[in-house]
Design an enzyme around this catalytic site. Structure first.
Site, PDB file in Angstrom:
ATOM      1  N   LYS A  99      -2.833  71.351  25.701  1.00  0.00           N
ATOM      2  CA  LYS A  99      -1.791  72.296  26.108  1.00  0.00           C
ATOM      3  C   LYS A  99      -2.140  72.912  27.460  1.00  0.00           C
ATOM      4  CE  LYS A  99       1.725  75.149  25.763  1.00  0.00           C
ATOM      5  NZ  LYS A  99       2.159  76.081  24.753  1.00  0.00           N
ATOM      6  N   HIS A 136       3.538  74.671  28.929  1.00  0.00           N
ATOM      7  CA  HIS A 136       4.317  75.905  29.050  1.00  0.00           C
ATOM      8  C   HIS A 136       4.831  75.908  30.485  1.00  0.00           C
ATOM      9  CE1 HIS A 136       5.329  80.197  28.088  1.00  0.00           C
ATOM     10  NE2 HIS A 136       5.519  80.146  29.397  1.00  0.00           N
ATOM     11  N   ASP A 247       7.993  77.444  18.007  1.00  0.00           N
ATOM     12  CA  ASP A 247       7.264  78.454  18.782  1.00  0.00           C
ATOM     13  C   ASP A 247       7.173  79.757  18.002  1.00  0.00           C
ATOM     14  OD1 ASP A 247       5.743  79.365  20.887  1.00  0.00           O
ATOM     15  OD2 ASP A 247       7.456  79.912  22.134  1.00  0.00           O
ATOM     16  N   HIS A 251       3.395  88.532  15.915  1.00  0.00           N
ATOM     17  CA  HIS A 251       2.647  89.678  16.447  1.00  0.00           C
ATOM     18  C   HIS A 251       2.858  90.825  15.472  1.00  0.00           C
ATOM     19  CE1 HIS A 251       1.766  88.136  20.518  1.00  0.00           C
ATOM     20  NE2 HIS A 251       2.933  87.515  20.416  1.00  0.00           N
TER      21      HIS A 251
HETATM   22  O1  DOR Z   1       6.748  84.177  23.371  1.00  0.00           O
HETATM   23  C1  DOR Z   1       5.708  83.542  23.358  1.00  0.00           C
HETATM   24  N1  DOR Z   1       4.700  83.841  22.512  1.00  0.00           N
HETATM   25  N2  DOR Z   1       5.557  82.545  24.234  1.00  0.00           N
HETATM   26  C2  DOR Z   1       4.392  81.912  24.375  1.00  0.00           C
HETATM   27  O2  DOR Z   1       4.319  81.041  25.216  1.00  0.00           O
HETATM   28  C3  DOR Z   1       3.208  82.309  23.591  1.00  0.00           C
HETATM   29  C4  DOR Z   1       3.583  82.976  22.355  1.00  0.00           C
HETATM   30  C5  DOR Z   1       2.426  83.698  21.684  1.00  0.00           C
HETATM   31  O3  DOR Z   1       1.360  83.108  21.547  1.00  0.00           O
HETATM   32  O4  DOR Z   1       2.625  84.847  21.253  1.00  0.00           O
HETATM   33 ZN    ZN Z   2       4.258  78.759  22.126  1.00  0.00          ZN
END
Ligand code: DOR
Ligand code: ZN
Length: 345
Positions: A99, A136, A247, A251
């Site tokens: 990646k 990305h 994706d 969080h």
């Molecule tokens: O919104 C995103 N969150 N885009 C990314 O490229 C990484 C991902 C993350 O790891 O939280």
């Molecule tokens: Zn991602």
């Protein structure tokens, strides 16, 4: 149509983190998908075959006991990646790709590559050992508007990589613009793209009208309606260059509802139902199976799955949050109804 049975899908772009977060989110993916390409942007990033195998073990241990979900591991490219690392990864049956994060482009990308030209010898080795490059695709220049970063990356960086390495298999991850769709369509069959549920369902108004809605904030950022329409058209077109990659990027709720909120939408709780909703909105449910279950496997040269899953037209309410104890994750469509439900839920 009230029932839809398709070959079991795979998720070709997934973040599941580690530790307690992993234990919370993994069962959601394993309930729907047979396999997933696991993103390596942990802290610290997964940069060696040995680290990837350790991470894979952690994932296998976190799986529900009856699950035979298969994590497909990837390695994170840095300025220190060597051609020996590429050879070792390509020879390992559990590692399926590298990646590329432009340094500073997104969550945990600081260890990424500032200028991709500096690692062209590594791309050369990846081409030689026939291991895919996942990208990305956004520039990080401070003077480039956030809504233009994908288009500019294609013009300045990706076009040249594609030209210099004509046999390298490349996935432009989570495409968000008509520019990306047109680019991918115009290239040879070794260039493909994943599309997320949020980019098929929403434009930037969802995030910004009537107050700022941090749970729609992800990178690349949601774009205007015209772009969403081209993504949906690509997804339902039956063109095998476009396939499913959620994706899903969990969080903590508090890290997103924050003065400096993190990027990422958690969608693993209802991924296939979210895609079904998007495909149905375009009257194209019959195209879901190719996109979700065939084209990605073909691109990665893995067998298609044998089992099936069934979705039923049966409304259900998405919980406000997932997780217990320290973990609290707000999912996409929290507190809203979904029209399709995976059987066995
Ligand atoms: O919104 C995103 N969150 N885009 C990314 O490229 C990484 C991902 C993350 O790891 O939280
Ligand atoms: Zn991602």
């Amino acid at each position: 149509m009230n029932k839809l049975t398709i070959t079991q899908p795979d998720d070709w772009h997934l973040h599941i983190r580690n530790g307690e977060m992993l234990k919370t989110v993994l069962p959601h993916t394993a309930q729907q998908f047979a396999r997933a390409i696991i993103m390596p942007n942990l802290k610290p990033p997964v940069t060696s075959t040995q680290q990837a195998l350790q991470y894979r073990n952690e994932i296998l241990l976190a799986l529900p006991s009856e699950s035979d979900f298969k994590p497909l591991m990837t390695l994170y490219l840095t300025g220190s990646t060597t051609t020996q690392d590429v050879k070792q990864a390509a020879e390992c049956e559990h590692i399926h790709a590298f990646k590329l994060y432009p340094a500073g482009a997104t969550t945990n990308s600081d260890a990424g590559v500032a200028d991709p030209k500096t690692i062209y010898p590594i791309f050369e080795a990846m081409q030689q050992f026939d291991i895919p490059l996942l990208i990305h695709g956004e520039v990080v220049d401070h003077d480039c508007d956030i809504f233009d970063r994908e288009r500019v990356f294609i013009e300045r960086t990706l076009s040249d990589i594609v030209r210099q390495f004509p046999d390298l298999r490349i996935v432009l991850e989570h495409v968000t613009t008509s520019d990306a769709v047109e680019f991918v369509k115009s290239t040879a069959n070794n260039i493909a793209a994943t599309i997320t549920p949020q980019h098929l369902l929403y434009n930037r108004n969802a995030m910004l009208v009537g107050g700022i809605k941090p749970h729609y904030y992800c990178l690349p950022i949601l774009k205007r309606e015209q772009h969403r329409e081209s993504l949906l058209e690509a997804a339902i077109s039956g063109n095998p260059k476009f396939f499913l990659g959620t994706d899903s990027a969990p969080h903590q709720t508090g890290s997103k509802e924050n003065a400096c909120g993190c990027a990422g939408c958690f969608s693993a709780h209802a991924a296939i139902e979210l895609y079904a909703e998007a495909f149905e909105s375009a009257g194209a449910l019959e195209k879901l199976e190719g996109f979700a279950s065939f084209f990605g496997a073909d691109f990665y040269r893995l067998p298609r799955n044998n089992r099936t899953i069934t979705l039923t037209k049966e409304p259900w309410l998405v919980p406000d949050s997932y997780g217990q104890g320290e973990i609290n994750i707000t999912p996409l469509k929290a507190g809203e109804q979904l029209a399709w439900k995976l059987e066995a839920r």
